[in-house]
Design an enzyme around this catalytic site. Structure first.
Site, PDB file in Angstrom:
ATOM      1  N   ARG A   1       5.307  -1.774  17.682  1.00 19.63           N
ATOM      2  CA  ARG A   1       5.889  -1.189  16.475  1.00 19.63           C
ATOM      3  C   ARG A   1       6.532   0.169  16.731  1.00 19.63           C
ATOM      4  NH1 ARG A   1       1.329  -2.510  11.863  1.00 19.63           N
ATOM      5  NH2 ARG A   1       1.318  -4.770  12.150  1.00 19.63           N
ATOM      6  N   ALA A   2       6.530   0.618  17.964  1.00 16.25           N
ATOM      7  CA  ALA A   2       7.142   1.903  18.341  1.00 16.25           C
ATOM      8  C   ALA A   2       6.547   3.064  17.558  1.00 16.25           C
ATOM      9  CB  ALA A   2       8.655   1.846  18.137  1.00 16.25           C
TER      10      ALA A   2
ATOM     11  N   LEU B   1      -0.738  -4.655   2.071  1.00 15.66           N
ATOM     12  CA  LEU B   1      -0.199  -6.009   2.226  1.00 15.66           C
ATOM     13  C   LEU B   1      -0.672  -6.672   3.512  1.00 15.66           C
ATOM     14  CD1 LEU B   1       3.479  -5.348   1.050  1.00 15.66           C
ATOM     15  CD2 LEU B   1       1.509  -6.130  -0.295  1.00 15.66           C
ATOM     16  N   GLN B   2      -0.996  -5.871   4.527  1.00 12.55           N
ATOM     17  CA  GLN B   2      -1.450  -6.430   5.805  1.00 12.55           C
ATOM     18  C   GLN B   2      -2.836  -5.895   6.128  1.00 12.55           C
ATOM     19  OE1 GLN B   2       1.125  -5.580   9.088  1.00 12.55           O
ATOM     20  NE2 GLN B   2      -0.111  -6.712  10.569  1.00 12.55           N
TER      21      GLN B   2
ATOM     22  N   GLY C   1      -0.691  -1.776  -3.101  1.00 11.74           N
ATOM     23  CA  GLY C   1      -1.879  -2.044  -2.305  1.00 11.74           C
ATOM     24  C   GLY C   1      -1.551  -2.285  -0.841  1.00 11.74           C
TER      25      GLY C   1
ATOM     26  N   GLY D   1      -4.521  -0.856  12.712  1.00  9.02           N
ATOM     27  CA  GLY D   1      -4.201  -0.487  11.336  1.00  9.02           C
ATOM     28  C   GLY D   1      -4.703   0.872  10.909  1.00  9.02           C
ATOM     29  N   GLU D   2      -4.757   1.827  11.850  1.00  4.39           N
ATOM     30  CA  GLU D   2      -5.278   3.144  11.482  1.00  4.39           C
ATOM     31  C   GLU D   2      -4.386   3.838  10.455  1.00  4.39           C
ATOM     32  OE1 GLU D   2      -6.785   7.355  13.465  1.00  4.39           O
ATOM     33  OE2 GLU D   2      -6.752   5.527  14.650  1.00  4.39           O
ATOM     34  N   ARG D   3      -3.069   3.657  10.571  1.00  4.88           N
ATOM     35  CA  ARG D   3      -2.184   4.273   9.580  1.00  4.88           C
ATOM     36  C   ARG D   3      -2.501   3.746   8.188  1.00  4.88           C
ATOM     37  NH1 ARG D   3       2.786   2.813   9.547  1.00  4.88           N
ATOM     38  NH2 ARG D   3       3.565   4.632   8.425  1.00  4.88           N
TER      39      ARG D   3
ATOM     40  N   GLU E   1      -0.441  -3.123  19.381  1.00  2.94           N
ATOM     41  CA  GLU E   1       0.060  -2.896  18.031  1.00  2.94           C
ATOM     42  C   GLU E   1       1.027  -1.713  17.992  1.00  2.94           C
ATOM     43  OE1 GLU E   1      -1.670  -1.971  13.561  1.00  2.94           O
ATOM     44  OE2 GLU E   1      -2.526  -0.965  15.298  1.00  2.94           O
TER      45      GLU E   1
END
Length: 347
Positions: free
Chosen positions: A98-99, A39-40, A37, A59-61, A94
């Site tokens: 996170r590169a 997690l974040q 699922g 969080g688009e990915r 973001e």
């Protein structure tokens, strides 16, 4: 505040600064979400007047992967009272941290903030980057599309890309193609070549239409002979170094003994000077190659220009109609003087 929100109730942010998503990484995330699922949580904000009530901020990915994994809802943090600029900054933060962004996506995001009046210092402070980092990224935005594509593919690294971005569009493609083709021994040599092209563009004195004068030719000849003589002495050191490196350290310890410390100091001095000389010579070679490129380009353009001009269709010059000449008005004729009446015949 966290809540479960249906995926279809969330729309992607059209202002998302990141445009490229690695397919392999995406599939790995899909597989992970199917197993454990999300997690974040993602982050969203309410929007009005849209087909769906929430706009994705972060969080688009994860959101994309959750849709492909077959999830119907995702955990989300709902952020109230956030304007468009604040949402955009959060989205950039973001990705930069996170590169996840390509360097050109990062540059584009910084450019958007610069358009809002942010300077490089403020942008750097916002994202934990130096002012130099921000300026270098912004400098990439002058790359022509073909070269930018090479950068996005990883064929050209950021440092070299920045040097290429400083060139004219014509020279950008020349430098990029030569590097990708493998014409240079290293990235540093390619950067030296790009710097040489920039110098040639700015200093017209480096490119002369006429060759050097006889006096200059003689001077160059003497300087070349002098340099060659000194370089031959440097070359004489090579056999000595080859001989030195044939021995094992324990052998040299016995052979040289107390003189070792002095030799180490001398070799260190030599190594430092060789490093400096190597750097200068490589820069000089880059300038030399660049000057040749510019001269060849200009010569080619000069040769093509007359042919192109001759090939242009000749448009006949419009025939000018002669202005109609108005007939000269005839001179008014004075009435002829009346003939003198003949005198009556005398009786």
């Amino acid at each position: 505040m966290f809540k479960q929100i249906e995926i279809d109730q969330i729309m992607a942010n059209p202002e998302q600064p990141r445009k490229f998503f690695d397919e392999a990484a995406h599939q790995e995330l899909v597989a992970s979400i199917k197993q454990v699922g999300i997690l974040q949580p993602v982050a969203v904000r309410p929007v009005e007047g849209k087909d769906v009530p929430y706009l994705l901020i972060m969080g688009e990915r994860r959101w994309r992967a959750a849709k492909e994994a077959g999830l119907t809802d995702v955990p989300a943090r709902v952020i109230e009272n956030m304007n468009d600029v604040e949402a955009y900054i959060l989205s950039i933060t973001e990705n930069v941290v996170r590169a996840d962004m390509t360097i050109l996506e990062e540059a584009g995001a910084y450019a958007d903030l610069a358009a809002l009046g942010w300077d490089a210092v403020k942008i750097g402070a916002q994202f934990g980057k130096t002012e130099t980092h921000i300026k270098w990224r912004l400098g990439l935005l002058t790359l022509r599309p073909e070269v930018a594509a090479m950068v996005e593919k990883g064929e050209i690294k950021p440092n070299l890309a920045w040097h290429i971005a400083q060139l004219s569009p014509q020279h950008q493609i020349i430098a990029a193609n030569r590097y990708v083709r493998g014409d240079f021994d290293s990235e540093a040599d390619a950067a030296n070549y790009a710097q040489g092209l920039k110098m040639a563009e700015q200093q017209t004195s480096l490119i002369t239409e006429e060759g050097p004068s006889l006096k200059d030719q003689e001077k160059q000849k003497k300087e070349k002979a002098k340099a060659a003589d000194k370089l031959s002495k440097v070359e004489a050191i090579m056999p000595l170094l080859d001989e030195l490196t044939k021995h094992k350290p324990e052998e040299l310890a016995q052979i040289l003994g107390g003189d070792l410390a002095r030799y180490v100091r001398e070799i260190d001095k030599l190594a430092n000077r060789v490093t400096l000389a190597r750097r200068i010579l490589r820069q000089a070679n880059g300038i030399h190659e660049a000057v040749k490129t510019v001269a060849e380009t200009r010569a080619a353009e000069k040769a093509v220009a007359p042919a192109a001009k001759a090939a242009e269709p000749k448009t006949p010059a419009p025939r000018t109609r002669k202005a109609a000449v108005a007939p000269k008005p005839k001179a008014a004729t004075e009435p002829k003087a009346a003939t003198k009446a003949s005198e009556p015949a005398k009786a």
